[in-house]
Design a protein around this motif. Structure first.
Motif, PDB file in Angstrom:
ATOM      1  N   ARG A   1      13.959  -8.922   7.201  1.00 30.88           N
ATOM      2  CA  ARG A   1      13.456  -9.468   8.372  1.00 30.88           C
ATOM      3  C   ARG A   1      12.121 -10.268   8.211  1.00 30.88           C
ATOM      4  O   ARG A   1      11.723 -10.564   9.416  1.00 30.88           O
ATOM      5  CB  ARG A   1      13.605  -8.400   9.788  1.00 30.88           C
ATOM      6  N   LEU A   2      11.337  -9.771   7.226  1.00 29.63           N
ATOM      7  CA  LEU A   2      10.060 -10.539   6.948  1.00 29.63           C
ATOM      8  C   LEU A   2      10.220 -11.888   6.418  1.00 29.63           C
ATOM      9  O   LEU A   2      11.286 -12.142   5.555  1.00 29.63           O
ATOM     10  CB  LEU A   2       9.320  -9.614   6.223  1.00 29.63           C
ATOM     11  N   SER A   3       9.225 -12.769   6.639  1.00 32.28           N
ATOM     12  CA  SER A   3       9.378 -14.059   6.051  1.00 32.28           C
ATOM     13  C   SER A   3       8.860 -13.991   4.931  1.00 32.28           C
ATOM     14  O   SER A   3       8.335 -13.104   4.257  1.00 32.28           O
ATOM     15  CB  SER A   3       8.165 -14.926   6.988  1.00 32.28           C
ATOM     16  N   VAL A   4       8.957 -15.218   4.086  1.00 35.35           N
ATOM     17  CA  VAL A   4       8.789 -15.149   2.608  1.00 35.35           C
ATOM     18  C   VAL A   4       7.184 -14.814   2.460  1.00 35.35           C
ATOM     19  O   VAL A   4       6.850 -13.971   1.614  1.00 35.35           O
ATOM     20  CB  VAL A   4       9.221 -16.540   1.952  1.00 35.35           C
ATOM     21  N   GLN A   5       6.388 -15.571   3.227  1.00 33.85           N
ATOM     22  CA  GLN A   5       4.771 -15.091   3.476  1.00 33.85           C
ATOM     23  C   GLN A   5       4.651 -13.803   3.329  1.00 33.85           C
ATOM     24  O   GLN A   5       3.750 -13.118   2.806  1.00 33.85           O
ATOM     25  CB  GLN A   5       4.426 -16.229   4.436  1.00 33.85           C
ATOM     26  N   ALA A   6       5.167 -13.007   4.423  1.00 36.81           N
ATOM     27  CA  ALA A   6       4.912 -11.755   4.843  1.00 36.81           C
ATOM     28  C   ALA A   6       5.301 -10.780   3.569  1.00 36.81           C
ATOM     29  O   ALA A   6       4.720  -9.938   3.146  1.00 36.81           O
ATOM     30  CB  ALA A   6       5.432 -11.279   6.040  1.00 36.81           C
ATOM     31  N   ARG A   7       6.493 -11.167   3.051  1.00 35.80           N
ATOM     32  CA  ARG A   7       7.035 -10.367   2.008  1.00 35.80           C
ATOM     33  C   ARG A   7       5.928 -10.670   0.738  1.00 35.80           C
ATOM     34  O   ARG A   7       5.662  -9.606   0.014  1.00 35.80           O
ATOM     35  CB  ARG A   7       8.425 -10.782   1.571  1.00 35.80           C
ATOM     36  N   LEU A   8       5.610 -11.726   0.289  1.00 34.34           N
ATOM     37  CA  LEU A   8       4.630 -11.780  -0.455  1.00 34.34           C
ATOM     38  C   LEU A   8       3.319 -11.141  -0.628  1.00 34.34           C
ATOM     39  O   LEU A   8       2.727 -10.650  -1.268  1.00 34.34           O
ATOM     40  CB  LEU A   8       4.332 -13.441  -0.908  1.00 34.34           C
ATOM     41  N   VAL A   9       2.967 -11.251   0.941  1.00 34.16           N
ATOM     42  CA  VAL A   9       1.667 -10.465   1.082  1.00 34.16           C
ATOM     43  C   VAL A   9       1.908  -8.958   1.049  1.00 34.16           C
ATOM     44  O   VAL A   9       0.936  -8.331   0.554  1.00 34.16           O
ATOM     45  CB  VAL A   9       1.309 -11.094   2.389  1.00 34.16           C
ATOM     46  N   LEU A  10       3.039  -8.575   1.383  1.00 32.81           N
ATOM     47  CA  LEU A  10       3.114  -7.049   1.116  1.00 32.81           C
ATOM     48  C   LEU A  10       3.248  -6.773  -0.001  1.00 32.81           C
ATOM     49  O   LEU A  10       2.781  -5.582  -0.629  1.00 32.81           O
ATOM     50  CB  LEU A  10       4.510  -6.854   2.247  1.00 32.81           C
ATOM     51  N   VAL A  11       4.022  -7.639  -0.825  1.00 32.98           N
ATOM     52  CA  VAL A  11       4.106  -7.104  -2.129  1.00 32.98           C
ATOM     53  C   VAL A  11       2.784  -7.073  -2.949  1.00 32.98           C
ATOM     54  O   VAL A  11       2.346  -6.340  -3.692  1.00 32.98           O
ATOM     55  CB  VAL A  11       4.769  -8.124  -2.936  1.00 32.98           C
ATOM     56  N   THR A  12       2.110  -8.068  -2.589  1.00 33.23           N
ATOM     57  CA  THR A  12       0.521  -8.203  -3.229  1.00 33.23           C
ATOM     58  C   THR A  12      -0.280  -6.912  -2.707  1.00 33.23           C
ATOM     59  O   THR A  12      -0.896  -6.262  -3.641  1.00 33.23           O
ATOM     60  CB  THR A  12      -0.046  -9.495  -2.655  1.00 33.23           C
TER      61      THR A  12
ATOM     62  N   LEU B   1      -9.348  -6.766   0.532  1.00 37.88           N
ATOM     63  CA  LEU B   1      -9.844  -7.939  -0.013  1.00 37.88           C
ATOM     64  C   LEU B   1      -8.957  -8.808  -0.702  1.00 37.88           C
ATOM     65  O   LEU B   1      -8.659  -9.843  -0.476  1.00 37.88           O
ATOM     66  CB  LEU B   1     -11.247  -7.826  -0.768  1.00 37.88           C
ATOM     67  N   LEU B   2      -8.327  -7.921  -1.810  1.00 42.13           N
ATOM     68  CA  LEU B   2      -7.188  -8.667  -2.571  1.00 42.13           C
ATOM     69  C   LEU B   2      -5.789  -9.228  -1.345  1.00 42.13           C
ATOM     70  O   LEU B   2      -5.746 -10.090  -1.820  1.00 42.13           O
ATOM     71  CB  LEU B   2      -6.673  -7.958  -3.688  1.00 42.13           C
ATOM     72  N   THR B   3      -5.843  -8.533  -0.558  1.00 44.98           N
ATOM     73  CA  THR B   3      -4.470  -8.644   0.394  1.00 44.98           C
ATOM     74  C   THR B   3      -4.888 -10.010   0.987  1.00 44.98           C
ATOM     75  O   THR B   3      -4.263 -11.063   1.196  1.00 44.98           O
ATOM     76  CB  THR B   3      -4.158  -7.453   1.016  1.00 44.98           C
ATOM     77  N   GLY B   4      -6.182  -9.679   1.630  1.00 47.62           N
ATOM     78  CA  GLY B   4      -6.632 -11.097   2.603  1.00 47.62           C
ATOM     79  C   GLY B   4      -6.758 -12.417   1.689  1.00 47.62           C
ATOM     80  O   GLY B   4      -6.268 -13.306   2.224  1.00 47.62           O
ATOM     81  N   LEU B   5      -7.181 -12.220   0.509  1.00 47.58           N
ATOM     82  CA  LEU B   5      -7.413 -13.496  -0.599  1.00 47.58           C
ATOM     83  C   LEU B   5      -5.777 -13.986  -0.791  1.00 47.58           C
ATOM     84  O   LEU B   5      -5.727 -15.194  -0.858  1.00 47.58           O
ATOM     85  CB  LEU B   5      -8.087 -13.067  -1.783  1.00 47.58           C
ATOM     86  N   ALA B   6      -5.151 -13.008  -1.293  1.00 49.06           N
ATOM     87  CA  ALA B   6      -3.720 -13.358  -1.432  1.00 49.06           C
ATOM     88  C   ALA B   6      -3.057 -13.957  -0.352  1.00 49.06           C
ATOM     89  O   ALA B   6      -2.097 -15.207  -0.482  1.00 49.06           O
ATOM     90  CB  ALA B   6      -2.898 -12.239  -1.977  1.00 49.06           C
ATOM     91  N   ALA B   7      -3.156 -13.485   0.696  1.00 48.95           N
ATOM     92  CA  ALA B   7      -2.612 -14.105   2.165  1.00 48.95           C
ATOM     93  C   ALA B   7      -3.066 -15.509   2.109  1.00 48.95           C
ATOM     94  O   ALA B   7      -2.572 -16.682   2.707  1.00 48.95           O
ATOM     95  CB  ALA B   7      -2.835 -13.383   3.208  1.00 48.95           C
ATOM     96  N   LEU B   8      -4.403 -15.649   1.813  1.00 51.47           N
ATOM     97  CA  LEU B   8      -5.188 -17.208   2.375  1.00 51.47           C
ATOM     98  C   LEU B   8      -4.482 -18.159   1.084  1.00 51.47           C
ATOM     99  O   LEU B   8      -4.056 -19.039   1.542  1.00 51.47           O
ATOM    100  CB  LEU B   8      -6.615 -17.116   1.965  1.00 51.47           C
ATOM    101  N   LEU B   9      -4.382 -17.668  -0.086  1.00 53.30           N
ATOM    102  CA  LEU B   9      -3.747 -18.552  -1.106  1.00 53.30           C
ATOM    103  C   LEU B   9      -2.270 -18.844  -0.806  1.00 53.30           C
ATOM    104  O   LEU B   9      -1.774 -19.755  -1.050  1.00 53.30           O
ATOM    105  CB  LEU B   9      -4.075 -17.752  -2.440  1.00 53.30           C
ATOM    106  N   ILE B  10      -1.633 -17.707  -0.532  1.00 53.70           N
ATOM    107  CA  ILE B  10      -0.268 -17.732  -0.258  1.00 53.70           C
ATOM    108  C   ILE B  10      -0.018 -18.865   0.943  1.00 53.70           C
ATOM    109  O   ILE B  10       0.907 -19.564   0.969  1.00 53.70           O
ATOM    110  CB  ILE B  10       0.624 -16.454   0.140  1.00 53.70           C
TER     111      ILE B  10
END
Length: 463
Positions: free
Chosen positions: A17-28, A182-191
């Motif tokens: 039920r998560l979006s692709v962006q949310a899944r990528l951020v969660l995995v990161t 920090l890494l999750t926030g940076l990954a969310a921004l890049l994604i």
């Protein structure tokens, strides 16, 4: 009333039920947490091990120096700010001598090194805290000082605060959480920035309708996957727009071509109703003629549509030279074509459809010729080439593509065959393209020259 899950309902946290962006951020986030936790554990073990080694090295050095200072007597140990606890314990467990900080205390430990391993390290804890120490058993020569009786020297120091508490672990845990954040926030921004072109493409595609296929998705620069996807989508939209445009044009022409025989059929039926004394047999024959024309147009339209929308069925290896000899030899009419077969190339295809192309070209040549028709077959590189030429009036270069359009007939064609549908050449080109080839009109000294080009058949049937 059915229950609606709230925003924190666990079901909404399912990965599906998560979006692709949310899944990528969660995995990161999970990978960052796992990686940084592993690094933190390694750092914790390294730091603790290093501090322990330094502590034991200092206590062993202090114990060695005290034993080395012993001669005929046992001098007072020399304490340092780091190592201030010294005890000399005999075999009965009695403290023979001790430093000022260790006086009045029981022995630091019951650890008693054996003769094979005279230096051992340990840690003892009481309510007052923990002491890290080195137990050093003098050699037999050194034990002569006490009449050969076994003694052990203990040199210890209080356990460092970094080892005694959890400050190191808490600090590392805080560092792991901070780094993960920090890494999750940076990954969310890049994604988000990476997927922004995809969202723009989705929004643009949502605006495209059948009535407006001219829109294109924005294509970002570069050669990455998203840029390639955008270019592929734009090419697909362009093909779709062209197909829809052709379909509309085709539908318009079909309705126009069907209107004439339908109008004729209606006129004859109304004439039979209005004038009962009219020749009914002639009226029926005329109506049947209109019906035959309608049926012929519909059959040819269905054939053209089927060829354009599907690959050739029942494909086989066809000898083009043999096919030409058979069809040209059975062609009715006073004008017999001249055959020039330089080679007998073989192609993969539907024999019935290829025969339809050859028949259409030969009938067209007979319709326009003044007396000479030539059919040639040859091999050019990796293609089989079939040419049909006649000595008629020819076709102007600017009109050569028009004759392959459905229902398009030039003035000369309408004059020689008024009942024709104008679909023969369109069907022939569609068959050629369905066989991965093409049908064109090429220059010739006199008259039109239709050229069919098809890929040669390989050793194996194409997939």
């Amino acid at each position: 009333m059915p229950h609606r899950p709230g925003p924190l309902t666990p079901g909404l946290l399912r990965p599906g039920r998560l979006s692709v962006q949310a899944r990528l951020v969660l995995v990161t986030a999970l990978l960052s947490l796992a990686s940084l936790t592993g690094v933190a554990v390694a750092v914790d073990l390294i730091v603790r091990g290093r501090i322990e080694r330094e502590v034991y090295a200092s206590t062993q050095r202090a114990a060695t120096e005290w034993i080395g200072a012993m001669g005929t007597s046992t001098p007072q140990p020399v304490t340092t700010p780091e190592v201030s606890l010294f005890q000399l314990v005999d075999a009965t467990g009695h403290v023979v001598q001790a430093s000022r900080d260790a006086e009045g205390r029981p022995p630091m430990s019951t650890l008693w090194p054996n003769s094979d391993d005279r230096i051992q390290h340990g840690k003892e804890c009481t309510r007052d805290g923990c002491v890290m120490f080195t137990a050093y058993r003098p050699s037999p020569q050194e034990e002569e000082l006490w009449g050969g009786a076994s003694h052990v020297v203990y040199a210890g120091r209080p356990e460092p605060a970094l080892l005694a508490g959890w400050d190191l672990e808490l600090g590392l845990a805080a560092a792991v959480l901070t780094g993960t954040t920090l890494l999750t926030g940076l990954a969310a921004l890049l994604i988000r920035r990476t997927l922004r072109p995809v969202e723009e493409m989705r929004a643009r595609i949502a605006e495209i309708t059948v009535t407006d296929l001219g829109l294109r998705v924005p294509a970002p620069p570069g050669d990455d996957a998203i840029a390639s996807l955008a270019r592929t989508v734009n090419r697909t939209l362009a093909r779709l727009q062209e197909a829809v445009s052709q379909q509309r044009h085709y539908s318009s022409m079909v309705s126009h071509e069907l209107r004439t025989p339908l109008a004729g059929l209606r006129m004859r039926l109304e004439e039979a109703v209005t004038y009962p004394d009219a020749d009914r047999e002639e009226t029926i024959r005329g109506a049947l003629g209109s019906v035959d024309r309608l049926q012929r147009i519909i059959d040819e339209m269905l054939l053209l549509t089927r060829i354009r929308t599907s690959s050739p069925q029942q494909a086989e290896r066809v000898d083009l030279g043999h096919l030409v000899r058979e069809e040209a030899g059975s062609l009715p009419g006073p004008c017999r074509p001249v055959l020039v077969v330089h080679d007998s190339p073989r192609v993969w295809g539907n024999r019935t459809q290829l025969t339809e192309v050859l028949t259409n070209l030969l009938v067209n040549a007979q319709r326009h010729t003044r007396g000479a028709i030539e059919v040639s077959v040859a091999r050019e590189d990796d293609e089989a080439v079939l040419s049909v030429w006649d000595d008629g009036e020819g076709i102007a270069p600017e009109e050569r593509e028009q004759v392959f359009q459905p229902f398009v007939r030039l003035a000369a064609g309408r004059k020689r065959d008024p009942a024709g549908s104008g679909l023969g050449l369109a069907i022939s080109r569609a068959i050629a393209q369905a066989h991965e080839g093409d049908l064109t009109i090429e220059d010739s000294p006199r008259g039109p020259c239709f050229v069919l080009r098809l890929p040669l058949a390989g050793e194996h049937e194409p997939g």
